[in-house]
Design a protein around this motif. Structure first.
Motif, PDB file in Angstrom:
ATOM      1  N   TYR A 101       0.837  -1.203   0.000  1.00  8.09           N
ATOM      2  CA  TYR A 101       0.000   0.000   0.000  1.00  8.09           C
ATOM      3  C   TYR A 101       0.877   1.262   0.000  1.00  8.09           C
ATOM      4  O   TYR A 101       0.616   2.216  -0.743  1.00  8.09           O
ATOM      5  CB  TYR A 101      -0.925   0.004   1.222  1.00  8.09           C
ATOM      6  N   ASN A 102       1.920   1.259   0.831  1.00  4.89           N
ATOM      7  CA  ASN A 102       2.816   2.409   0.860  1.00  4.89           C
ATOM      8  C   ASN A 102       3.592   2.543  -0.446  1.00  4.89           C
ATOM      9  O   ASN A 102       3.835   3.658  -0.927  1.00  4.89           O
ATOM     10  CB  ASN A 102       3.797   2.286   2.029  1.00  4.89           C
ATOM     11  N   LEU A 103       3.997   1.413  -1.035  1.00  3.46           N
ATOM     12  CA  LEU A 103       4.753   1.466  -2.293  1.00  3.46           C
ATOM     13  C   LEU A 103       3.894   2.028  -3.423  1.00  3.46           C
ATOM     14  O   LEU A 103       4.362   2.862  -4.213  1.00  3.46           O
ATOM     15  CB  LEU A 103       5.258   0.071  -2.655  1.00  3.46           C
ATOM     16  N   VAL A 104       2.665   1.587  -3.518  1.00 10.75           N
ATOM     17  CA  VAL A 104       1.792   2.076  -4.596  1.00 10.75           C
ATOM     18  C   VAL A 104       1.518   3.566  -4.417  1.00 10.75           C
ATOM     19  O   VAL A 104       1.596   4.348  -5.379  1.00 10.75           O
ATOM     20  CB  VAL A 104       0.479   1.269  -4.621  1.00 10.75           C
ATOM     21  N   ARG A 105       1.223   3.984  -3.202  1.00 13.80           N
ATOM     22  CA  ARG A 105       0.945   5.404  -2.967  1.00 13.80           C
ATOM     23  C   ARG A 105       2.195   6.256  -3.183  1.00 13.80           C
ATOM     24  O   ARG A 105       2.103   7.370  -3.715  1.00 13.80           O
ATOM     25  CB  ARG A 105       0.402   5.587  -1.546  1.00 13.80           C
ATOM     26  N   ALA A 106       3.357   5.755  -2.778  1.00  9.84           N
ATOM     27  CA  ALA A 106       4.590   6.497  -3.019  1.00  9.84           C
ATOM     28  C   ALA A 106       4.890   6.599  -4.514  1.00  9.84           C
ATOM     29  O   ALA A 106       5.365   7.640  -4.991  1.00  9.84           O
ATOM     30  CB  ALA A 106       5.755   5.824  -2.291  1.00  9.84           C
ATOM     31  N   THR A 107       4.613   5.541  -5.256  1.00  8.68           N
ATOM     32  CA  THR A 107       4.814   5.582  -6.711  1.00  8.68           C
ATOM     33  C   THR A 107       3.897   6.608  -7.364  1.00  8.68           C
ATOM     34  O   THR A 107       4.310   7.363  -8.257  1.00  8.68           O
ATOM     35  CB  THR A 107       4.558   4.192  -7.316  1.00  8.68           C
ATOM     36  N   PHE A 108       2.659   6.687  -6.917  1.00 12.45           N
ATOM     37  CA  PHE A 108       1.733   7.679  -7.474  1.00 12.45           C
ATOM     38  C   PHE A 108       2.165   9.093  -7.099  1.00 12.45           C
ATOM     39  O   PHE A 108       2.022  10.019  -7.907  1.00 12.45           O
ATOM     40  CB  PHE A 108       0.311   7.396  -6.994  1.00 12.45           C
ATOM     41  N   GLU A 109       2.682   9.275  -5.885  1.00 12.21           N
ATOM     42  CA  GLU A 109       3.183  10.598  -5.507  1.00 12.21           C
ATOM     43  C   GLU A 109       4.359  11.004  -6.391  1.00 12.21           C
ATOM     44  O   GLU A 109       4.486  12.171  -6.778  1.00 12.21           O
ATOM     45  CB  GLU A 109       3.592  10.601  -4.035  1.00 12.21           C
ATOM     46  N   ALA A 110       5.234  10.054  -6.705  1.00 14.68           N
ATOM     47  CA  ALA A 110       6.365  10.355  -7.586  1.00 14.68           C
ATOM     48  C   ALA A 110       5.890  10.713  -8.990  1.00 14.68           C
ATOM     49  O   ALA A 110       6.396  11.667  -9.612  1.00 14.68           O
ATOM     50  CB  ALA A 110       7.319   9.161  -7.636  1.00 14.68           C
ATOM     51  N   LEU A 111       4.914   9.987  -9.518  1.00  8.39           N
ATOM     52  CA  LEU A 111       4.397  10.280 -10.854  1.00  8.39           C
ATOM     53  C   LEU A 111       3.722  11.651 -10.896  1.00  8.39           C
ATOM     54  O   LEU A 111       3.797  12.358 -11.909  1.00  8.39           O
ATOM     55  CB  LEU A 111       3.413   9.191 -11.282  1.00  8.39           C
ATOM     56  N   LYS A 112       3.070  12.036  -9.796  1.00  7.36           N
ATOM     57  CA  LYS A 112       2.424  13.351  -9.759  1.00  7.36           C
ATOM     58  C   LYS A 112       3.446  14.481  -9.722  1.00  7.36           C
ATOM     59  O   LYS A 112       3.133  15.618 -10.112  1.00  7.36           O
ATOM     60  CB  LYS A 112       1.506  13.451  -8.547  1.00  7.36           C
ATOM     61  N   ASN A 113       4.667  14.194  -9.259  1.00  4.06           N
ATOM     62  CA  ASN A 113       5.705  15.231  -9.183  1.00  4.06           C
ATOM     63  C   ASN A 113       6.397  15.472 -10.521  1.00  4.06           C
ATOM     64  O   ASN A 113       7.245  16.357 -10.612  1.00  4.06           O
ATOM     65  CB  ASN A 113       6.762  14.832  -8.141  1.00  4.06           C
ATOM     66  N   GLU A 114       6.050  14.700 -11.526  1.00  2.00           N
ATOM     67  CA  GLU A 114       6.694  14.874 -12.836  1.00  2.00           C
ATOM     68  C   GLU A 114       6.135  16.098 -13.548  1.00  2.00           C
ATOM     69  O   GLU A 114       4.926  16.360 -13.515  1.00  2.00           O
ATOM     70  CB  GLU A 114       6.475  13.625 -13.691  1.00  2.00           C
TER      71      GLU A 114
END
Length: 224
Positions: free
Chosen positions: A176-189
């Motif tokens: 759950y933390n990995l998926v949410r962290a990945t989405f946060e990284a994609l939003k920072n692009e």
């Protein structure tokens, strides 16, 4: 007086107005049109759902102790995307596994986001994301690299349609933390289009400046 009562005239008591002018064939035609309209909406919904690819990332079983024994429940984490730049994730709970997956899939489709990809295959630049104890680093990769990532992050990239990326997890391995962290990284692009709009420039001018920068000078400036 022994006369009989006259029978009521049925023709005089028939309904009048628009409802009286609708014949049986008209009702059948209206029913067919209504049925066809419903089928058309259903077909459109199925066609819209068919363009999405969903992947089950994690499923967790929990037990609640009650008077008669233990009562089991299931929680599912699903990632959904169209492999064309849109992706979302969802979480669902139910007593049965299929129902939990269905709820998670519907939640993921409601929370889709669009990510800009360079040449439709990789990121525009390196990004980082963090959620809770999960921390990830995503790096753009040249063509032919493939998806170098594991577990939940790979599911996100595959449903997104990304072809070349290098990812690394530096924190918790909780899905759950990995998926949410990945989405946060994609939003920072940031895409060149968004940067140009923010600076009031043209995309072509930004790309020309990027080509004019010497890689050696850029590395020396980074070291300094």
């Amino acid at each position: 007086m022994t006369g009989r009562c006259a029978a009521p005239d049925t023709d005089k008591h028939q309904a009048s107005g628009p409802a009286a002018r609708v014949s049986e064939t008209d009702w059948e035609q209206m029913a067919r049109e209504r049925e066809g309209g419903g089928r058309g909406r259903r077909d459109d919904r199925e066609e819209r759902d068919s363009e999405f690819v969903d992947k089950l990332v994690h499923i967790n079983r929990v037990a609640k102790v009650v008077k008669g024994g233990r009562r089991f429940g299931f929680a599912a984490l699903v990632v959904v995307g169209d492999q064309k730049g849109r992706v979302g994730f969802g979480h669902g709970k139910a007593r049965e596994v299929p129902e939990a997956i269905r709820k998670a899939t519907e939640a993921a489709k409601r929370g889709l986001i669009r990510i800009s990809l360079r040449e439709g295959r990789t990121l525009h630049h390196d990004v980082q994301g963090r959620h809770g104890a999960g921390k990830v680093i995503l790096r753009a990769a040249p063509q032919g690299t493939g998806i170098i990532a594991g577990g939940p992050m790979r599911a996100v990239f595959e449903t997104l349609g990304m072809q070349d990326v290098v990812a690394k997890s530096l924190g918790s391995s909780n899905p759950y933390n990995l998926v949410r962290a990945t989405f946060e990284a994609l939003k920072n692009e940031d895409s060149p289009r968004s940067v140009a709009a923010r600076r009031g420039l043209k995309v072509s001018s930004l790309q020309s400046r990027r080509r004019d920068v010497d890689p050696a000078d850029a590395s020396e400036a980074a070291v300094a």
